[in-house]
Design a protein around this motif. Structure first.
Motif, PDB file in Angstrom:
ATOM      1  N   ALA A   2      31.604  25.452  -4.703  1.00  0.00           N
ATOM      2  CA  ALA A   2      31.159  24.531  -3.666  1.00  0.00           C
ATOM      3  C   ALA A   2      30.078  23.514  -4.277  1.00  0.00           C
ATOM      4  N   THR A   3      29.979  22.210  -3.698  1.00  0.00           N
ATOM      5  CA  THR A   3      29.168  21.332  -4.132  1.00  0.00           C
ATOM      6  C   THR A   3      28.205  21.102  -3.352  1.00  0.00           C
ATOM      7  N   TYR A   4      26.930  20.764  -3.722  1.00  0.00           N
ATOM      8  CA  TYR A   4      25.894  20.605  -2.794  1.00  0.00           C
ATOM      9  C   TYR A   4      25.297  19.135  -3.036  1.00  0.00           C
ATOM     10  N   SER A   5      24.939  18.652  -2.389  1.00  0.00           N
ATOM     11  CA  SER A   5      24.298  17.372  -2.496  1.00  0.00           C
ATOM     12  C   SER A   5      22.942  17.037  -1.888  1.00  0.00           C
ATOM     13  N   ALA A   6      22.327  16.022  -2.398  1.00  0.00           N
ATOM     14  CA  ALA A   6      20.965  15.514  -2.030  1.00  0.00           C
ATOM     15  C   ALA A   6      21.026  13.974  -2.151  1.00  0.00           C
ATOM     16  N   GLU A   7      20.563  13.076  -1.473  1.00  0.00           N
ATOM     17  CA  GLU A   7      20.485  11.779  -1.530  1.00  0.00           C
ATOM     18  C   GLU A   7      18.872  11.332  -1.717  1.00  0.00           C
ATOM     19  N   VAL A   8      18.569  10.681  -2.685  1.00  0.00           N
ATOM     20  CA  VAL A   8      17.257  10.400  -2.966  1.00  0.00           C
ATOM     21  C   VAL A   8      17.192   8.605  -2.461  1.00  0.00           C
ATOM     22  N   ILE A   9      15.993   8.120  -2.039  1.00  0.00           N
ATOM     23  CA  ILE A   9      16.196   6.803  -1.495  1.00  0.00           C
ATOM     24  C   ILE A   9      14.838   6.229  -1.810  1.00  0.00           C
ATOM     25  N   TRP A  10      14.848   5.177  -2.516  1.00  0.00           N
ATOM     26  CA  TRP A  10      13.266   4.839  -2.984  1.00  0.00           C
ATOM     27  C   TRP A  10      13.531   3.321  -2.961  1.00  0.00           C
ATOM     28  N   GLU A  11      12.685   2.398  -2.420  1.00  0.00           N
ATOM     29  CA  GLU A  11      12.679   1.084  -2.540  1.00  0.00           C
ATOM     30  C   GLU A  11      11.330   0.588  -3.203  1.00  0.00           C
ATOM     31  N   ARG A  12      11.370  -0.427  -3.749  1.00  0.00           N
ATOM     32  CA  ARG A  12      10.143  -1.195  -4.339  1.00  0.00           C
ATOM     33  C   ARG A  12       9.259  -1.700  -3.675  1.00  0.00           C
ATOM     34  N   GLY A  13       9.864  -2.459  -2.552  1.00  0.00           N
ATOM     35  CA  GLY A  13       9.022  -3.195  -1.545  1.00  0.00           C
ATOM     36  C   GLY A  13       8.337  -4.589  -2.115  1.00  0.00           C
ATOM     37  N   GLU A  14       7.296  -4.645  -1.906  1.00  0.00           N
ATOM     38  CA  GLU A  14       6.387  -5.940  -2.550  1.00  0.00           C
ATOM     39  C   GLU A  14       5.777  -5.441  -3.929  1.00  0.00           C
ATOM     40  N   ALA A  15       5.878  -4.375  -4.574  1.00  0.00           N
ATOM     41  CA  ALA A  15       5.132  -3.923  -5.460  1.00  0.00           C
ATOM     42  C   ALA A  15       5.662  -4.484  -6.821  1.00  0.00           C
ATOM     43  N   LEU A  16       4.813  -4.860  -7.629  1.00  0.00           N
ATOM     44  CA  LEU A  16       5.067  -5.673  -8.929  1.00  0.00           C
ATOM     45  C   LEU A  16       6.026  -4.800  -9.820  1.00  0.00           C
ATOM     46  N   PHE A  17       5.992  -3.447  -9.755  1.00  0.00           N
ATOM     47  CA  PHE A  17       6.638  -2.378 -10.662  1.00  0.00           C
ATOM     48  C   PHE A  17       6.600  -2.558 -11.950  1.00  0.00           C
ATOM     49  N   THR A  18       6.462  -3.524 -12.854  1.00  0.00           N
ATOM     50  CA  THR A  18       6.053  -3.405 -13.903  1.00  0.00           C
ATOM     51  C   THR A  18       4.696  -3.058 -14.736  1.00  0.00           C
ATOM     52  N   ASP A  19       3.833  -3.198 -13.678  1.00  0.00           N
ATOM     53  CA  ASP A  19       2.545  -2.701 -13.980  1.00  0.00           C
ATOM     54  C   ASP A  19       2.535  -1.178 -13.839  1.00  0.00           C
ATOM     55  N   ASN A  20       3.261  -0.446 -13.351  1.00  0.00           N
ATOM     56  CA  ASN A  20       3.508   0.895 -13.310  1.00  0.00           C
ATOM     57  C   ASN A  20       2.509   1.409 -12.173  1.00  0.00           C
ATOM     58  N   ARG A  21       2.064   0.540 -11.121  1.00  0.00           N
ATOM     59  CA  ARG A  21       1.212   0.872 -10.271  1.00  0.00           C
ATOM     60  C   ARG A  21       2.022   1.009  -8.756  1.00  0.00           C
ATOM     61  N   TYR A  22       3.520   1.257  -8.907  1.00  0.00           N
ATOM     62  CA  TYR A  22       4.377   1.080  -7.813  1.00  0.00           C
ATOM     63  C   TYR A  22       4.418   2.653  -6.943  1.00  0.00           C
ATOM     64  N   SER A  23       4.727   2.605  -5.911  1.00  0.00           N
ATOM     65  CA  SER A  23       4.618   3.824  -4.904  1.00  0.00           C
ATOM     66  C   SER A  23       5.780   4.755  -5.288  1.00  0.00           C
ATOM     67  N   ARG A  24       5.485   5.973  -5.539  1.00  0.00           N
ATOM     68  CA  ARG A  24       6.372   7.094  -5.852  1.00  0.00           C
ATOM     69  C   ARG A  24       7.184   7.802  -4.570  1.00  0.00           C
ATOM     70  N   ARG A  25       6.782   7.058  -3.456  1.00  0.00           N
ATOM     71  CA  ARG A  25       7.119   7.690  -2.375  1.00  0.00           C
ATOM     72  C   ARG A  25       8.598   7.418  -1.869  1.00  0.00           C
TER      73      ARG A  25
END
Length: 160
Positions: A2-25
């Protein structure tokens, strides 16, 4: 197989990202349609980048182990003619460094507390034996390198 799956969905939104202060939610979506909020653990990534109200990967691993163990235990108890009325496990995982100095979940301890009813009630010895069998059958326990302990709780009813 059997194969089991899970989908992980993340979006940056308005965060800068490269400052490493983005949401991990993020969201975890499973093949049956269930969706739960996910995040890094606040122990790993400080607030507000982590969401303490979401499920973190470490909690998910502990939960998967406890759930798999319970499902096997219930099946074994039913096969032996024991009626389980309640089952509760307050499982805990310990984060520690492995022999390579890397962080890992080193030990997961299950604390299953069961309540039985009916004419045939198992002894504590029989309950422990069923837990040993459940552990041996649990796919998840066989899939991890962490030590998985089971410490049944006796003498109290599982809280609702």
């Amino acid at each position: 197989m059997a194969t089991y799956s899970a989908e992980v969905i993340w979006e940056r939104g308005e965060a800068l990202f490269t400052d490493n202060r983005y949401s991990r939610r993020h969201r975890l979506r499973f093949d049956g349609g269930a969706e739960v909020p996910g995040s890094s653990s606040p122990h790993s990534v400080p607030l507000p980048m982590s969401d303490p109200g979401a499920v973190d990967p470490e909690e998910a691993l502990v939960g998967a182990l406890a759930s798999c163990h319970m499902l096997w235990f219930l099946s074994i108890a039913a096969q032996r003619g024991y009626r389980v009325d309640h089952y509760r496990d307050q499982a805990a995982g310990t984060l520690a460094r492995n022999t390579d100095g890397k962080w890992c979940i080193s030990v997961v301890t299950l604390h299953p507390c069961t309540q039985f009813s009916g004419e045939s009630l198992p002894s504590e010895e029989q309950i422990v034996a069923m837990h040993h069998e459940a552990h041996a059958e649990c796919y998840i326990a066989r899939s991890v390198t962490a030590q998985v302990r089971c410490e049944p709780v006796f003498g109290q009813a599982p809280p609702a």
